[in-house]
Motif scaffolding. Structure first.
Motif, PDB file in Angstrom:
ATOM      1  N   THR A  68     -11.759  -6.891  26.163  1.00 36.98           N
ATOM      2  CA  THR A  68     -11.996  -6.107  27.377  1.00 36.98           C
ATOM      3  C   THR A  68     -11.762  -4.615  27.160  1.00 36.98           C
ATOM      4  OG1 THR A  68      -9.697  -6.474  28.087  1.00 36.98           O
ATOM      5  CG2 THR A  68     -11.347  -8.054  28.869  1.00 36.98           C
ATOM      6  N   ASP A  69     -11.851  -4.166  25.927  1.00 36.63           N
ATOM      7  CA  ASP A  69     -11.525  -2.765  25.633  1.00 36.63           C
ATOM      8  C   ASP A  69     -12.642  -1.799  25.996  1.00 36.63           C
ATOM      9  OD1 ASP A  69      -9.073  -3.519  24.679  1.00 36.63           O
ATOM     10  OD2 ASP A  69      -9.673  -3.500  22.567  1.00 36.63           O
ATOM     11  N   LEU A  70     -13.876  -2.275  26.041  1.00 34.69           N
ATOM     12  CA  LEU A  70     -15.010  -1.367  26.190  1.00 34.69           C
ATOM     13  C   LEU A  70     -15.641  -1.461  27.568  1.00 34.69           C
ATOM     14  CD1 LEU A  70     -16.861  -1.757  22.763  1.00 34.69           C
ATOM     15  CD2 LEU A  70     -15.108  -0.111  23.425  1.00 34.69           C
ATOM     16  N   GLY A  71     -16.053  -0.313  28.076  1.00 28.69           N
ATOM     17  CA  GLY A  71     -16.772  -0.253  29.342  1.00 28.69           C
ATOM     18  C   GLY A  71     -17.772   0.886  29.320  1.00 28.69           C
ATOM     19  N   GLY A 116     -13.614  -0.805  18.464  1.00 32.15           N
ATOM     20  CA  GLY A 116     -13.464  -0.159  19.761  1.00 32.15           C
ATOM     21  C   GLY A 116     -14.316   1.079  19.911  1.00 32.15           C
ATOM     22  N   PRO A 121     -17.504   2.503  21.505  1.00 29.56           N
ATOM     23  CA  PRO A 121     -18.588   2.253  22.460  1.00 29.56           C
ATOM     24  C   PRO A 121     -19.920   2.849  22.027  1.00 29.56           C
ATOM     25  CG  PRO A 121     -17.027   3.848  23.346  1.00 29.56           C
ATOM     26  CD  PRO A 121     -16.421   3.298  22.098  1.00 29.56           C
ATOM     27  N   TYR A 133     -15.665  -3.456  30.769  1.00 31.12           N
ATOM     28  CA  TYR A 133     -14.265  -3.381  31.187  1.00 31.12           C
ATOM     29  C   TYR A 133     -13.744  -1.996  30.819  1.00 31.12           C
ATOM     30  CZ  TYR A 133     -15.297  -8.327  31.409  1.00 31.12           C
ATOM     31  OH  TYR A 133     -15.887  -9.515  31.703  1.00 31.12           O
ATOM     32  N   GLY A 134     -12.709  -1.898  30.003  1.00 28.17           N
ATOM     33  CA  GLY A 134     -12.244  -0.612  29.547  1.00 28.17           C
ATOM     34  C   GLY A 134     -11.574   0.225  30.622  1.00 28.17           C
TER      35      GLY A 134
END
Length: 313
Positions: A180-183, A229, A231, A312-313
């Motif tokens: 869920t680290d990236l948005g 991580g 994006p 997420y992120g």
């Protein structure tokens, strides 16, 4: 769900034992609800690996848009199953699996997700229904049960997880959880028409066989981006996946959007590979001026622009 031989091959999931339902209590009275997010298509859709018999693998792009399902126990005209053919099927399978019977009551549903454009609307409806039932019968949420139910109904997205995942949509198997680290912030449009995913499956598989090595490189780059991580790397891979899909289910706006990507400061372009959505991926929140520019650009292409947060992120 009744016990019996596996159906659909060795990789087809089978629902877990119903023993956890023994002694399940039914909370009285108040409404219970289930909620599930949808998607803005995929960051990747293609083969898991190059080969003569590819599986359809997806990395769905979760969006902050949802389906809701509500059940209110009580007297009156009972609604034995939730609205919608697939949601009703999911409820039947859940009840059969646990050996449970619904109390009298009323179902209702609401959704932000458009049908047939690539927002995983039917899968989100089913997952919201199942989450509602888990809460109604005070059962712990069981991902294996959810996957097993979905496998009985349709090819599905991984919206039952609250994280990114590499998922085999036909085999209903989570290959890798991606966290869920990236948005991203997005600006997107919906082109005319709808796509029947089941009807284009053979067309997609033939395309994957022809372009398998290119898809393999694209997926490798995407997974590296998630692992580090990064994006921007994920957005580049998503753009490559979208470009590959142009040869089989093209989006009319793709060429213009790709040509103007740098002008707007977008990191990449994403699509609903078996849908009608196409949009830009941005690293940060869009201000009013940029939203105005994007809206004017998409209007010039004949579309109304929408904005949403993805991932997420």
């Amino acid at each position: 769900m009744p016990a019996g031989p596996r159906r659909g091959g060795p990789d087809r999931p089978v629902l877990t034992s119903a023993e956890t339902a023994r002694g399940a209590r039914r909370p009285p009275g108040p409404t219970v609800s289930g909620v599930c997010h949808g998607t803005l298509g995929e960051l990747y859709q293609g083969p898991l690996r190059a080969g003569a018999e590819p599986d359809i693998a997806v990395v769905s792009f979760p969006v902050d848009r949802h389906s809701w399902v509500h059940f209110t126990p009580g007297p009156g005209a009972p609604q034995p199953l939730p609205p919608g053919e697939k949601s009703a099927a999911a409820a039947r399978l859940f009840l059969e699996h646990y050996g449970l019977t619904l109390p009298p009551g009323r179902w209702s549903a609401h959704s932000d997700l458009r049908v047939g454009v690539g927002m995983a609307s039917s899968t989100a409806d089913m997952v919201a229904t199942l989450r509602c039932l888990f809460r109604l019968f005070a059962l712990p949420y069981d991902t294996d049960v959810v996957i097993g139910v979905l496998a009985e109904v349709e090819r599905a997205d991984s919206v039952f997880l609250d994280e990114f995942a590499l998922y085999l949509s036909g085999r209903h198997r989570v290959v890798r959880r991606l966290g869920t680290d990236l948005g991203f912030h997005t600006a997107y449009v919906t082109e005319p028409g709808t796509v029947d995913t089941a009807a284009v499956t053979d067309l997609l598989l033939a395309h994957y066989r022809r372009r398998g090595e290119e898809y393999e490189r694209c997926l490798t780059d995407l997974l590296k981006g998630f692992a580090s991580g990064d994006p921007a790397a994920v957005a580049r891979a998503a753009t490559a996946s979208a470009a590959l899909s142009q040869d089989v289910l093209p989006k009319a706006a793709f060429g213009s959007m790709l040509a103007h990507r740098e002008r707007f400061g977008a990191d990449g372009v994403f699509v609903a590979h078996t849908g009608c959505l196409i949009g830009y991926l941005f690293p940060g929140r869009l201000d009013a001026a940029l939203k105005s520019e994007l809206s004017a650009f998409f209007h010039s292409l004949g579309h109304q622009c929408s904005f949403a947060q993805g991932g997420y992120g």
